[in-house]
Design a protein around this motif. Structure first.
Motif, PDB file in Angstrom:
ATOM      1  N   UNK A 134     -51.097  41.428  53.130  1.00 47.95           N
ATOM      2  CA  UNK A 134     -50.260  41.043  51.484  1.00 47.95           C
ATOM      3  C   UNK A 134     -50.496  39.671  50.922  1.00 47.95           C
ATOM      4  N   UNK A 135     -50.858  39.774  49.993  1.00 47.13           N
ATOM      5  CA  UNK A 135     -51.327  38.299  48.946  1.00 47.13           C
ATOM      6  C   UNK A 135     -50.428  36.945  48.640  1.00 47.13           C
TER       7      UNK A 135
ATOM      8  N   UNK B 245     -45.444  24.245  47.898  1.00 44.68           N
ATOM      9  CA  UNK B 245     -44.615  24.648  48.447  1.00 44.68           C
ATOM     10  C   UNK B 245     -45.014  25.826  49.375  1.00 44.68           C
ATOM     11  N   UNK B 246     -43.342  26.333  49.789  1.00 41.77           N
ATOM     12  CA  UNK B 246     -43.994  27.603  50.672  1.00 41.77           C
ATOM     13  C   UNK B 246     -44.920  28.363  50.044  1.00 41.77           C
ATOM     14  N   UNK B 247     -45.872  29.228  50.682  1.00 43.47           N
ATOM     15  CA  UNK B 247     -46.612  30.662  49.897  1.00 43.47           C
ATOM     16  C   UNK B 247     -45.206  31.615  49.185  1.00 43.47           C
ATOM     17  N   UNK B 248     -45.726  31.756  48.410  1.00 37.86           N
ATOM     18  CA  UNK B 248     -45.169  33.009  47.946  1.00 37.86           C
ATOM     19  C   UNK B 248     -45.774  34.458  47.799  1.00 37.86           C
ATOM     20  N   UNK B 249     -45.058  35.716  47.895  1.00 36.39           N
ATOM     21  CA  UNK B 249     -45.789  36.611  48.161  1.00 36.39           C
ATOM     22  C   UNK B 249     -46.136  37.067  46.471  1.00 36.39           C
ATOM     23  N   UNK B 250     -47.496  38.449  46.444  1.00 34.18           N
ATOM     24  CA  UNK B 250     -47.955  37.525  45.164  1.00 34.18           C
ATOM     25  C   UNK B 250     -48.623  39.722  45.268  1.00 34.18           C
TER      26      UNK B 250
ATOM     27  N   UNK C 242     -44.336  47.036  54.219  1.00 36.89           N
ATOM     28  CA  UNK C 242     -43.336  46.701  53.376  1.00 36.89           C
ATOM     29  C   UNK C 242     -43.167  45.230  52.855  1.00 36.89           C
ATOM     30  N   UNK C 243     -44.188  44.811  53.538  1.00 36.49           N
ATOM     31  CA  UNK C 243     -44.270  43.258  53.076  1.00 36.49           C
ATOM     32  C   UNK C 243     -43.178  42.527  53.821  1.00 36.49           C
ATOM     33  N   UNK C 244     -43.985  41.283  53.532  1.00 38.95           N
ATOM     34  CA  UNK C 244     -42.931  40.172  54.248  1.00 38.95           C
ATOM     35  C   UNK C 244     -42.239  39.094  53.108  1.00 38.95           C
ATOM     36  N   UNK C 245     -41.412  38.596  53.486  1.00 40.85           N
ATOM     37  CA  UNK C 245     -40.279  36.897  52.647  1.00 40.85           C
ATOM     38  C   UNK C 245     -41.475  36.310  52.970  1.00 40.85           C
ATOM     39  N   UNK C 246     -42.151  36.046  53.978  1.00 42.36           N
ATOM     40  CA  UNK C 246     -42.987  34.549  54.437  1.00 42.36           C
ATOM     41  C   UNK C 246     -44.471  35.316  55.493  1.00 42.36           C
TER      42      UNK C 246
END
Length: 235
Positions: free
Chosen positions: A172-173, A179-184, A216-220
């Protein structure tokens, strides 16, 4: 002039230069190690685009579904009417199964075409970003690829020699800008070159990170970044 020749690297990798620019760039390339390294990375990325989509193919479970439906219809064909009606009923059951199969196939084909259209759209955006002379090119450590950011902020992450993500996980990028990293976006990895169109813009001086997350990825981010590259501002 030197900087202008440097900016031709992506267009040369995509075979998008005219004959005069090709001659000028190849003369420059013979004396510029930086451009040779960048060309090797982007050349692999351009080649990988040709294999980014798969052709639509019939779903393997289609035959099993048709046979299952045929078995369900079989009890409905019983000799309670004159014999000449039995073949008609059987034919109707077969026709119903065929219609069901065609319906399933049409739905599957529509989904495949939707995915293919989306993939082709992504390829066009990737090509536009890599070939734009105004795009910023930020090298990853150890020559593992580059982060290419267009003037609009749309970005492509090119990563070389990345093993496939472990079972049940994905890469996941992330984009971090004060600010907090945002999923890309997520991708499975594997292969010699991974070309990833990031799902969110990358501002100047923002960092792009890569982590391994559950499918599925993560929110953080949940783990330490495998790599981090900053979109350095240009003076």
């Amino acid at each position: 002039m030197a900087n202008a020749v440097h900016d031709l690297t992506a267009a040369y990798a995509l075979d998008a230069l005219d004959a005069e620019d090709v001659r000028a760039y190849e003369e420059h390339l013979a004396h510029c190690e930086r451009c040779r390294e960048e060309l090797a990375s982007l050349g692999d990325a351009a080649s990988a685009l040709a294999f980014a989509t798969e052709a639509a193919s019939p779903p393997p479970e289609l035959r099993a579904r048709i046979l299952q439906q045929a078995q369900r219809e079989r009890p409905n064909v019983v000799p309670l009417r004159p014999r000449w009606l039995v073949p008609v009923a059987a034919a109707a059951a077969v026709a119903a199964c065929v219609a069901l199969g065609l319906g399933l196939w049409a739905a599957s084909l529509s989904n495949k075409l939707d995915h293919r259209t989306q993939a082709l759209g992504a390829q066009q955006q990737i090509t536009a970003i890599l070939s734009n002379p105004g795009s910023r090119r930020n090298a990853l450590a150890d020559g593992r690829g580059s982060l290419v950011v267009s003037p609009s902020g749309r970005a492509v992450l090119v990563v070389n020699r990345l093993d496939a993500a472990p079972g049940g996980h994905t890469y996941e990028a992330w984009v971090a800008s004060g600010r907090s990293p945002q999923p890309a976006g997520t991708f499975p990895g594997g292969g010699d070159v991974n070309v990833v169109l990031l799902a969110r813009p990358v501002p100047s001086n923002a960092a792009v990170m890569l982590t391994v997350e559950k499918s599925g990825g993560s929110a953080a981010p949940t783990g330490h970044p495998l790599l981090t590259v900053r979109n350095a501002s240009q003076s």
